[in-house]
Write an enzyme that holds these catalytic residues in place. Structure first.
Site, PDB file in Angstrom:
ATOM      1  N   ASN A   1       0.837  -1.202   0.000  1.00 45.58           N
ATOM      2  CA  ASN A   1       0.000   0.000   0.000  1.00 45.58           C
ATOM      3  C   ASN A   1       0.874   1.255   0.000  1.00 45.58           C
ATOM      4  O   ASN A   1       1.014   1.951   0.993  1.00 45.58           O
ATOM      5  CB  ASN A   1      -0.932  -0.013   1.216  1.00 45.58           C
ATOM      6  CG  ASN A   1      -1.992   1.072   1.163  1.00 45.58           C
ATOM      7  OD1 ASN A   1      -1.944   2.067   1.874  1.00 45.58           O
ATOM      8  ND2 ASN A   1      -2.972   0.872   0.295  1.00 45.58           N
TER       9      ASN A   1
ATOM     10  N   GLY B   1      -2.212   1.557   4.998  1.00 38.93           N
ATOM     11  CA  GLY B   1      -0.918   2.180   4.792  1.00 38.93           C
ATOM     12  C   GLY B   1      -0.998   3.607   4.296  1.00 38.93           C
ATOM     13  O   GLY B   1      -2.044   4.259   4.396  1.00 38.93           O
TER      14      GLY B   1
ATOM     15  N   ARG C   1      -1.197   4.995   1.321  1.00 37.03           N
ATOM     16  CA  ARG C   1      -2.259   5.321   0.357  1.00 37.03           C
ATOM     17  C   ARG C   1      -3.615   5.373   1.056  1.00 37.03           C
ATOM     18  O   ARG C   1      -4.439   6.230   0.769  1.00 37.03           O
ATOM     19  CB  ARG C   1      -2.296   4.306  -0.792  1.00 37.03           C
ATOM     20  CG  ARG C   1      -3.250   4.732  -1.924  1.00 37.03           C
ATOM     21  CD  ARG C   1      -3.248   3.747  -3.077  1.00 37.03           C
ATOM     22  NE  ARG C   1      -3.943   4.288  -4.250  1.00 37.03           N
ATOM     23  CZ  ARG C   1      -5.246   4.187  -4.461  1.00 37.03           C
ATOM     24  NH1 ARG C   1      -6.022   3.579  -3.575  1.00 37.03           N
ATOM     25  NH2 ARG C   1      -5.784   4.697  -5.557  1.00 37.03           N
ATOM     26  N   CYS C   2      -3.843   4.447   1.981  1.00 36.89           N
ATOM     27  CA  CYS C   2      -5.118   4.428   2.712  1.00 36.89           C
ATOM     28  C   CYS C   2      -5.366   5.727   3.476  1.00 36.89           C
ATOM     29  O   CYS C   2      -6.512   6.136   3.650  1.00 36.89           O
ATOM     30  CB  CYS C   2      -5.148   3.262   3.692  1.00 36.89           C
ATOM     31  SG  CYS C   2      -5.200   1.630   2.930  1.00 36.89           S
ATOM     32  N   MET C   3      -4.309   6.369   3.942  1.00 34.98           N
ATOM     33  CA  MET C   3      -4.459   7.548   4.799  1.00 34.98           C
ATOM     34  C   MET C   3      -4.633   8.848   4.021  1.00 34.98           C
ATOM     35  O   MET C   3      -4.723   9.919   4.627  1.00 34.98           O
ATOM     36  CB  MET C   3      -3.251   7.680   5.731  1.00 34.98           C
ATOM     37  CG  MET C   3      -3.163   6.584   6.771  1.00 34.98           C
ATOM     38  SD  MET C   3      -1.931   6.927   8.055  1.00 34.98           S
ATOM     39  CE  MET C   3      -0.413   6.866   7.098  1.00 34.98           C
TER      40      MET C   3
END
Length: 413
Positions: free
Chosen positions: A357, A400, A402-404
């Site tokens: 990620n 990770g 990208r998720c945030m």
């Protein structure tokens, strides 16, 4: 920088990105309530905030303007006094408070917060019986509330909100407002809806998907391959029917979309593979990270505009992931960089901590969690510049870099 959204790739230089800095929303809960609020660990808040601040400092250091969701919502409410009452109505409707006396007490508690920024934080942070002023007597609903324990959450906190990627997805000059897989998380979408419909910089943004739709879809499953092409995961969190509806909206909707092709990619259904971006992300023009566990279940479909109005043409593609990505990107040779460096034990361990990620801040330059040392070394050896962010606390949420983040502006490539 211009107003609005502009995202035509996963790797164009990141210029504007939206995040949420975790606060009380991350910790105002009991371990017994993990499943009810959708988070699966107890966080050390001060360290989580330090790590998040270090992460956003990395992004700023690469030239990105970091925008905080909570501040954007407050600015939208400051700009138009009618926005907050409408938001409160929608927010409470999504909060599943069945006792009308408690619902009214929650409303009064929120209404008592005069500052819009503090109102947003209060709404996200959750409320317990001890936080409310319930009148005694007057109705059975009030009298019966004596049976509720003081530590029972009445307005659930929103601990997953620091994953800004899921509630929406920037596509071109517009965005999806998603219907979330877990009903508890649907309230997150309302904050971004407020931004995209009422903030002076974003009002009028085309909406490609309505979060009131019947089928769930989440932003971690949406990858912008280029201005005309999307890749979307069929996953635990995104239904095939949602992709059908999105494709119809993009190809035939009232708002003009640039998208001509959607690749729908079936990935394993499970917690460790919850979104496409947990198993595959683009890091350079010709490079993608990939978790090797998706090879065995790979099924890919190509969706394009059909011959008749409202029709979507669909074909299944029988090919390798590498060849499919080459077709989608138009690049002659795609290099797949495997999570864990190809070692099945390391791949499993680092996949659990989102080794795949990555967040590209520019072509060939990515932000990663520092703990995924084997995957990060594989990226480095493949010629990718690695920017490591601390992650002892943030990784507990199972998401990770990208998720945030939700990019609102990337340079064209």
């Amino acid at each position: 920088m211009s107003k609005g959204i502009c995202v035509h790739s996963e790797i164009g230089a990141l210029k504007k990105v939206v995040v949420h800095r975790p606060g009380k929303d991350l910790v105002n809960l009991k371990a017994e309530d993990f499943e009810r609020v959708w988070i699966h660990d107890c966080f050390y808040l001060e360290y989580a905030q330090k790590e998040h601040d270090a992460f956003t400092d990395i992004l700023r250091g690469q030239g990105a303007e970091v925008l905080y969701m909570e501040k954007l919502v407050a600015e939208a409410m400051d700009a138009d006094p009618t926005v907050r009452p409408a938001f409160t109505d929608a927010f409470l409707a999504e909060s599943n408070i069945t006792n009308p006396a408690i619902a009214q007490a929650v409303r009064e508690r929120l209404d008592a917060v005069s500052d819009n920024y503090e109102f947003v934080l209060t709404a996200m942070g959750g409320l317990y019986l001890k936080d409310l002023d319930l009148p005694r007597g007057g109705s059975l609903a009030i009298m019966d509330s004596d049976a509720i324990a003081p530590d029972e959450p009445l307005l659930f906190p929103m601990p997953s909100s620091y994953f800004s990627r899921d509630p929406l997805a920037s596509v071109g000059h517009g965005a999806l407002l998603n219907r979330m897989y877990w009903p508890q998380r649907n309230r997150e979408v309302l904050f971004y809806e407020t931004i995209l419909k009422h903030h002076p910089d974003y009002a009028g943004t085309p909406i490609w998907y309505d979060h009131n739709s019947a089928w769930h879809i989440e932003g971690g499953d949406v990858l912008n391959i280029n201005a005309k092409t999307l890749a979307i995961g069929i996953s635990q969190r995104t239904e095939a029917a949602a992709i059908d509806q999105l494709a119809k909206n993009l190809f035939w909707g009232p708002e003009e979309s640039e998208i001509e092709t959607v690749y729908a990619i079936r990935i394993p259904n499970g917690y460790a593979y919850m979104h496409l971006d947990t198993v595959c992300t683009q890091v350079d023009y010709d490079k993608f990270t990939v978790y090797p566990g998706i090879y065995q279940t790979l099924r890919v479909y190509r969706l394009t505009r059909g011959a008749a109005p409202g029709e979507v043409a669909i074909e299944e593609i029988d090919d390798t992931l590498q060849h499919i990505l080459e077709k989608a990107t138009g690049v002659d040779h795609i290099q797949l960089i495997e999570c864990g460096g190809g070692d099945p034990i390391e791949a499993s361990r680092e996949q659990w901590n989102d080794g795949s990620n990555t967040l590209a801040v520019a072509p060939g330059k990515v932000c990663v969690y520092e703990r995924n040392v084997v995957t990060n070394d594989a990226l480095y050896k493949a010629g990718v510049e690695v920017l490591s962010a601390p992650s002892e606390e943030l990784s507990r949420g199972r998401g990770g870099p990208r998720c945030m983040t939700m990019p609102f502006w990337r340079e064209e490539i």
